[in-house]
Structure formats: C-alpha cells, structure tokens
Design a protein around this motif. Structure first.
Motif, mmCIF file in Angstrom:
data_model
loop_
_atom_site.group_PDB
_atom_site.id
_atom_site.type_symbol
_atom_site.label_atom_id
_atom_site.label_comp_id
_atom_site.label_asym_id
_atom_site.label_seq_id
_atom_site.Cartn_x
_atom_site.Cartn_y
_atom_site.Cartn_z
ATOM 1 N N TRP A 136 0.729 -1.295 0.077
ATOM 2 C CA TRP A 136 0.104 0.040 0.110
ATOM 3 C C TRP A 136 1.009 1.176 0.175
ATOM 4 O O TRP A 136 2.240 1.116 0.290
ATOM 5 C CB TRP A 136 -0.939 0.168 1.045
ATOM 6 N N THR A 137 0.500 2.205 -0.254
ATOM 7 C CA THR A 137 1.004 3.681 -0.164
ATOM 8 C C THR A 137 1.101 4.134 1.348
ATOM 9 O O THR A 137 0.101 4.262 1.869
ATOM 10 C CB THR A 137 0.532 4.666 -0.909
ATOM 11 N N GLY A 214 4.888 0.389 3.862
ATOM 12 C CA GLY A 214 4.125 0.068 2.931
ATOM 13 C C GLY A 214 4.089 -1.338 2.440
ATOM 14 O O GLY A 214 3.753 -1.621 1.476
#
Length: 570
Positions: A136-137, A214
C-alpha cells in the motif's frame, strides 16, 4: 415536620421548596472523522441537555465559549481545529421552585483534537511462492497495521439467506450449485473511514503485521481472506479499504504427453488444493474456467497419483488439442474455481481446414462439481453480435470473468491464457445434447469431433426473432425493519442465467470482477416474475448492487438496467 411526645405536638416547620432532577453520568468524548462525538447517560423523563464548550489552556488559537443543545444522549461537534484541546461541560437546565433558572453540576470531559491520519485506500495482495505480500501507499509518519479476517462460511440452510420464487414455475437450483456462488462479506473489521479502538478489535481478526514502509508479508493462507488496513493514532485507528484475497496459486508444471489415441496430462496442484478443472478446445486455448465452447472434466489429486496422470481420449483427426487447467477449492462445501489458469498445446494441428464448430455449453447443476455440459447455451442463442448490457461494448471489447474466483499473478513455465475475444462466430450446436455423467469422479464432455450424418457442410443459422425477450428488475428493501434486500425480476420470454452482484459503497458494480456474488437465478424458457430475497442482518451499508447475465454477451435476450441511484441500498 412535627415532633410528638405523648399527646404533646410541636409547631410544624417546613423546608424551602425543592425540585428533584437527575444529572449527567458516563460522559465520554471520542475523536471521529468529522470532529468530536460526546455521549452520556441521563435517567428519567428529561432528554435535553446543555453542552458548553471552551478552549482548554494553553491554546494556539482563541475561541469564545459556545453552547448547544443535545438530545438523545449524543452530540457531535464538527467545528473543531486540529491541535486544540477542548473542554466540554454537559449539564441539565431547569427552573427551581421559585421559577428561577437553575442547573445541575453536570459532568466535564477534555479531549485534544489530534491530527487524524489518512486511511489506506490502495491495499493490494498477491500470493507467490507460498507467501502472500500486501502492499500500500504508506501515510507519511503513521504506522499501518494489517489484520486478516476469515471469510464466514455460508450457512447450512441457504434458504435463510436467499429465497427464490417464481410465478411462472420453480427455477431454484438448490444451495449454490455453481462454482464461485454464495454470499461473501463486504468488509473486514469495520466500514471504511471509521475510527475503531485497538482494544475492541475482535479476536477473529488476526494481526498480520505492522509497517511504516507500505509492505508486509505472511505465509499464504489457503482460501479467501479479508485483509483490512488500520492507520494507528494512539489507542485508536482509522479503517482503510479492505480487500478480499484468494490465496491460491495457479497450477504448476502442466505437461501434455501425446500418445497417439490419447493425451496424458500431468501437473502439480498448489498447496492446499486437491482438485482442478481441466478444459480443452480444438480451435484455440480455452478463454477461462467457464468457457462455453470448451469441454471440461474434474481431476483430483488422488487420480493423478493412482493413474500416473489424467488421460484424455483423443483419436488422431488432424485437428489440434488446446488444454487449460484451473485450481478448484471449496468454501463451506461449495466448489469455487480460481480464475488464474495455465494452458498448453497438447497436440498441434496437421490439417489446414478448421475443426467443426463446437456447441456452446453452460454450467451443469446436476453433474459433478466442475463439469460443464456440451449443449446449446441457456437462453436460446441466435447468430449475431450483442453489445454488453452495461458498458455497451461490442463483443470484441473488454469482458468480465464468469466465476467467483479472484485473479492471481500469472503462472510461469506455461503458456498464459489469452483474453476472451467475445462471442463465437457461430454459437449453435449441430447435433443433440450429450448427457453428462452425474456420478463419475472424472466426467468428460467432448464437443462434436465432426459433422453429423446427413448434415450439410456447415450449420445453418436460424433467423433471429423480431422482438427479443427482455429482462427488467427493481431493487427495494422490505420485511421487518426493512432488513431484507428484495429484487423483483421480470422476464418477457426465454432468458439465460442471471447473477446478483454487490459491493460496498454507493457506486453499483458494472462487471463481475468488481463485486461479490450474492445470488443466482437459473435460466427460464417462458415469461414470468421471480423474487430474490437477501437478508441484510449484519451488513454494513451502503451497498451498490446490479443484476448481470452469467454470460458476458448473452444472445437471444437482453437485460435493461435501472438508473445507478436505484441500485444503491442504504
């Protein structure tokens, strides 16, 4: 009050008039996405209270005191500034015995409006080499925790979840007979964007890992898992967008041994999988696990070991054999097919003319799990091109999968499957339907290997009807406390299989790959009205729903879609 002694009595005295009232208890303040929420308890007949807000020193900003009225034990303050600490005094105002304004001591609470982190919206999951990696960011400066929640199994009595009736005739096909069918949950821990207490996370949710970079990974869990990202701030966290991931790898080491009159397949099933669906075509590789123009069979791990591979009767006729293999897993006793497969050219063609046109097929509810029957597609197909009912794309445009599986990374070491190219040029059978064995452990259904006796050199397509049957439907909430999703489906003639899809949010899905399957309606051969009832108990609304045909491009009938705002369940 009077004092008594024998027959003697003192002069009565009286107190000043008093007014009894209850006061505030259990006052709490909680940070939310919109501001600060207060809740309290207040017994008795009184319901309205006064909420007085001041800025607690030291403060970076100066704000005058504010007052508001609160009822129902709840007040939401949305006019707050990040970084400021607010003090709330909640009390009850009343008039004393003389009619003068008075108030109870009340209760006070103080809370600092800390910066609220951004929830994660782009969580992705991929399984390879026995491990599932989640990416994920990362929100700058915040810790993200990933929790895994098991997908609840379908109930033992599906009628409690989905009830199908028909005014024409009974069309229920039983408890989820198709691979990939059955209800799936919409969320993992909570609705996207809400705040949850870390101490209140249920025991059924397992902490996968935490990271500020992340990315986390874990040993792959076979089956469906809901992964939910939580952005942590103090003792609470903001729920991000959950993903439902199918942690099953494709088939490995698919090989074909051409032995003249037969083809022997060997392959290795991924960990935790004991059966697979094998499909084959003569003209091109199968387009997916539900390819209507491919023959299919169910192959188990045990049969591969005992028989030294899977044997396909394939007399030499000069035409090619294209074979594909897809893993099959079971969830709550329901067979589900993984959409990611591998294919191999088992026998190349040695003659220039094309093979006979195969007959379109459909799912066989009465046969073995994973077996596809060879016959005309439900809904009486006709020759011609029909645009997609949602996107109005031509048959050569984007397609949607017709299975409940989820895409996985492309397999290595085998030929990747091509994208579906739309309807077959002539999707009509030239002979009678072939029966499907219902009790064979490895049933096979082969398309016609040549023209039938007395037939012409090619099939003669029938004329399309002047008016095609149409499917329309309405969506509403009904029942006690409106906890039932009801879909009324109206057909004006023969129509094929229909699937009700849903996904969280206010945007209805436009393709099967964007949502989860809730229920199915079997094909019908006459006009009628049917009803789908799906319970909403425990559902986190809103949902966006849509009824789609089981085949990407149905022929011989059409479906009319309501406006998108009529497909949102709130």
């Amino acid at each position: 009050m009077t004092a008594l002694c024998g027959e003697r009595r003192s002069t009565p005295v009286e107190t000043a008039p008093l007014v009894f009232t209850r006061d505030i208890t259990d006052l709490r303040a909680e940070r939310t996405a919109a501001g600060i929420r207060l809740d309290w308890s207040l017994g008795g007949a009184l319901a309205a209270v006064t909420v007085e807000r001041t800025v607690a020193p030291p403060a970076a900003v100066s704000q005058p005191p504010r007052r508001a009225r609160g009822t129902g034990g709840l007040f939401h303050d949305t006019d707050v500034v990040v970084g400021v600490t607010y003090r709330y005094h909640v009390f009850v105002e009343y008039q004393d015995a003389r009619g003068h304004p008075a108030r109870t001591p009340g209760a006070e609470v103080t809370l600092e409006v800390a910066a609220r982190p951004r929830p994660v919206h782009d969580l992705t999951a991929a399984t390879a080499a026995g491990r599932t990696t989640l990416r994920w960011t990362p929100p700058p400066g915040w810790e993200v925790r990933i929790y895994a929640t098991p997908v609840p199994q379908p109930p033992a009595v599906p009628a409690a979840i989905t009830h199908v009736t028909s005014t024409a005739h009974a069309t229920s096909t039983g408890p989820w007979p198709y691979p990939g069918s059955g209800p799936l949950p919409m969320i993992g821990i909570g609705p996207e964007g809400c705040d949850v207490s870390l101490a209140a996370i249920p025991d059924s949710s397992r902490l996968v890992g935490l990271s500020r970079s992340g990315q986390v990974s874990e040993v792959a869990q076979v089956g469906e898992v809901i992964y939910t990202p939580l952005t942590v701030h103090g003792g609470t966290a903001v729920v991000g967008r959950a993903v439902c991931h199918l942690a099953i790898e494709p088939v490995r080491d698919l090989r074909a041994d051409d032995r003249g009159d037969s083809i022997v397949l060997s392959f290795q099933l991924p960990p935790g999988v004991t059966e697979a669906r094998v499909l084959w075509r003569r003209d091109q590789p199968p387009t997916g696990p539900d390819d209507p123009y491919a023959a299919s069979a169910k192959v188990t791990n045990t049969s591969l070991e005992i028989k030294g591979g899977w044997h396909l009767a394939a007399p030499r006729d000069g035409w090619a054999y294209h074979v594909a293999c897809y893993p099959v897993y079971r969830s709550g006793g329901v067979a589900r097919v993984v959409a990611a497969g591998v294919s191999v050219l088992a026998r190349p063609a040695t003659r220039p003319d094309p093979p006979p046109m195969p007959a379109a097929s459909g799912s066989s509810p009465g046969g073995s799990a994973g077996v596809v029957s060879a016959g005309v597609v439900s809904g009486r197909p006709v020759v011609g091109t029909v645009a997609d009912p949602i996107t109005m794309q031509p048959p050569g445009g984007p397609t949607q999968p017709r299975t409940g599986g989820y895409p996985l990374p492309a397999a290595t070491g085998a030929v990747p499957l091509p994208a579906a190219t739309g309807t077959y040029p002539q999707p009509l059978a030239t002979g009678p339907l072939r029966p499907v064995p219902e009790h064979a452990s490895e049933a096979q259904t082969n398309p016609p290997s040549g023209p039938t006796a007395g037939s012409s050199t090619g099939p003669t397509p029938p004329q399309a009807p002047a008016v095609q049957p149409t499917v329309t439907y309405t969506v509403s909430r009904s029942g006690w406390r409106r906890r039932t999703l009801r879909v009324q489906v109206h057909t004006t003639g023969p129509a094929g299989d229909l699937i009700l899809f849903a996904r969280p949010g206010t945007v209805p899905p436009r393709a099967a790959a964007e949502a989860h399957e809730l229920s199915r309606l079997a094909a019908v051969d006459q006009a009628g009205t049917r009803t789908i009832d799906v319970t909403l108990d425990g559902a986190q609304l809103p949902w966006g729903v849509r009824l789609l045909p089981a085949l990407v491009h149905p022929t011989g009938w059409t479906i009319t879609q309501p406006p998108d705002d009529a497909l949102v369940i709130r």
